[in-house]
Design a protein around this motif. Sequence first.
Motif, short mmCIF file in Angstrom:
data_model
loop_
_atom_site.label_atom_id
_atom_site.label_comp_id
_atom_site.label_asym_id
_atom_site.label_seq_id
_atom_site.Cartn_x
_atom_site.Cartn_y
_atom_site.Cartn_z
N CYS A 259 0.45 -6.80 0.80
CA CYS A 259 0.16 -5.87 1.09
C CYS A 259 0.08 -3.69 -0.01
CB CYS A 259 1.84 -5.10 2.05
SG CYS A 259 2.17 -6.80 3.14
N SER A 260 -0.29 -4.59 -0.89
CA SER A 260 0.30 -3.20 -2.09
C SER A 260 -1.14 -2.42 -2.35
CB SER A 260 0.31 -3.54 -3.54
OG SER A 260 -0.60 -5.11 -3.58
N ARG B 241 -0.88 -6.67 9.03
CA ARG B 241 0.42 -7.46 8.27
C ARG B 241 1.82 -7.65 8.23
NH1 ARG B 241 -1.42 -11.05 5.08
NH2 ARG B 241 -2.97 -10.25 6.82
N TYR C 114 6.17 -1.24 8.10
CA TYR C 114 6.07 -1.43 5.98
C TYR C 114 7.64 -1.33 6.33
CZ TYR C 114 0.92 -2.41 4.62
OH TYR C 114 0.14 -3.08 5.38
N ALA D 145 3.52 -12.66 -0.76
CA ALA D 145 3.40 -11.55 0.31
C ALA D 145 3.36 -10.07 0.14
CB ALA D 145 4.78 -11.60 1.33
N PHE D 146 3.74 -10.08 -1.39
CA PHE D 146 4.00 -8.15 -1.60
C PHE D 146 2.59 -8.39 -2.07
CE2 PHE D 146 8.39 -7.80 -2.25
CZ PHE D 146 8.53 -6.21 -1.25
N SER D 147 1.98 -8.48 -2.28
CA SER D 147 0.12 -8.69 -2.82
C SER D 147 -1.15 -8.40 -2.68
CB SER D 147 0.00 -10.11 -4.18
OG SER D 147 -0.27 -11.02 -2.90
N ILE E 26 9.64 -9.42 3.96
CA ILE E 26 9.51 -10.08 2.27
C ILE E 26 10.70 -10.70 1.50
CG2 ILE E 26 8.59 -9.41 0.70
CD1 ILE E 26 6.17 -8.09 2.10
N LEU E 27 12.10 -9.01 1.16
CA LEU E 27 13.26 -9.37 0.69
C LEU E 27 13.79 -10.30 1.02
CD1 LEU E 27 13.61 -5.79 0.39
CD2 LEU E 27 12.63 -7.11 -1.36
N GLN F 214 8.06 -13.80 -2.12
CA GLN F 214 8.03 -12.32 -1.97
C GLN F 214 6.84 -11.53 -3.00
OE1 GLN F 214 11.31 -11.32 -3.93
NE2 GLN F 214 13.26 -12.14 -1.81
N THR F 215 6.10 -12.30 -3.89
CA THR F 215 5.19 -11.89 -4.86
C THR F 215 3.97 -11.82 -4.60
OG1 THR F 215 6.54 -12.05 -6.46
CG2 THR F 215 4.04 -12.03 -7.35
N ILE G 51 9.06 -5.29 4.74
CA ILE G 51 9.34 -5.32 3.18
C ILE G 51 10.87 -6.10 3.07
CG2 ILE G 51 10.75 -3.71 1.44
CD1 ILE G 51 8.06 -1.77 1.59
#
Length: 323
Positions: free
Chosen positions: A247-248, A128, A224, A243-245, A231-232, A240-241, A228
């Motif tokens: 990894c979450s 990731r 991570y 990319a976060f999805s 992503i920010l 952003q959403t 993060i």
Amino acid sequence: MEHTQIRAKLNASTVTQFILLRFYEIPNLQGFLFGMFLIIYLIILIGNSFITVITRIDPALQKPMYFFLANFSTLEVCYVSVTLPRILFNIATQGRHISVLSCGMPTYFYLMLGVTECFLLAVMSYDRYVAICNPLPYPLVMNPTKWTQLAAGSWLGGIPVQIVQTCQIFSLHFCNSNQIEHFFCDLLPILKLACGDTSMHELAVYLVAILFAVVPFIMRNASYSKIIATILRLPTATGQTKAFSTCSSHLLVVFLFFGSASVTYSRLKSTHFPGTDKDFSLFYTIVTPMFNSLIYSFRNNDVIGALRKLLCRKQWQHVCSKV
């Protein structure tokens, strides 16, 4: 001096069997426990087998992320199969005795697969990291040869160390008792039964836990943190959403597993509490593998899409219309 040593050796009884005590202190709940563990085992088998199969047969999932996910799901099935079938057998037969060999072999595989899980979670976080922080060279860095090498290293990395450690622990003399205050043969409860000074063995367990659990955990945190931060910096909320999805789910699995496993194996025999350790062990040994398949299934749009395509074949049109 020699007389004292000889007497000590004679007092160190040669244990040929251990007695597992966990769950037998509640005889009225044996049927409930058997049913609960059987349901959990079936959920783990079906859920993780489904993920393994669907990531293999769906062309859209032929990516490094899902290759490692298939390996992880296979690992979870192997990991839980080391302990749960024996627990079910013991509850069904009310048999608490287990030979030293029958105790040692599952312990080795349990520890080896635990190391594999630590490595594989680290590899998944690295994947990731490269995909999000270095997207342009990602196809070159994470090529099929690299996938295979990283997966093979994860599976094989802990074998030599755990062979040595397991043989050392089970070659000890056990004179305090042969009763293990646990539901399977784990190192800390076994060490508690050993004669004499076991501080060096405790230190070895501690160092192995640092090497194979804490260090990879720190590496995952570093990966991570960079993910993060990257992503920010993305210009759009949609990016952003998305990319976060990706990894979450992995982050949640990491903290479920390491939050309980690290607490247990980072403490020495003199500072651990059997009741607490059993609760933590039960969580990361049985409960976490059950959650993992659910987390990766319901929090991953690609897996859900692959399921819909599978159900949307001609013979499942009536099901597809309702999905």
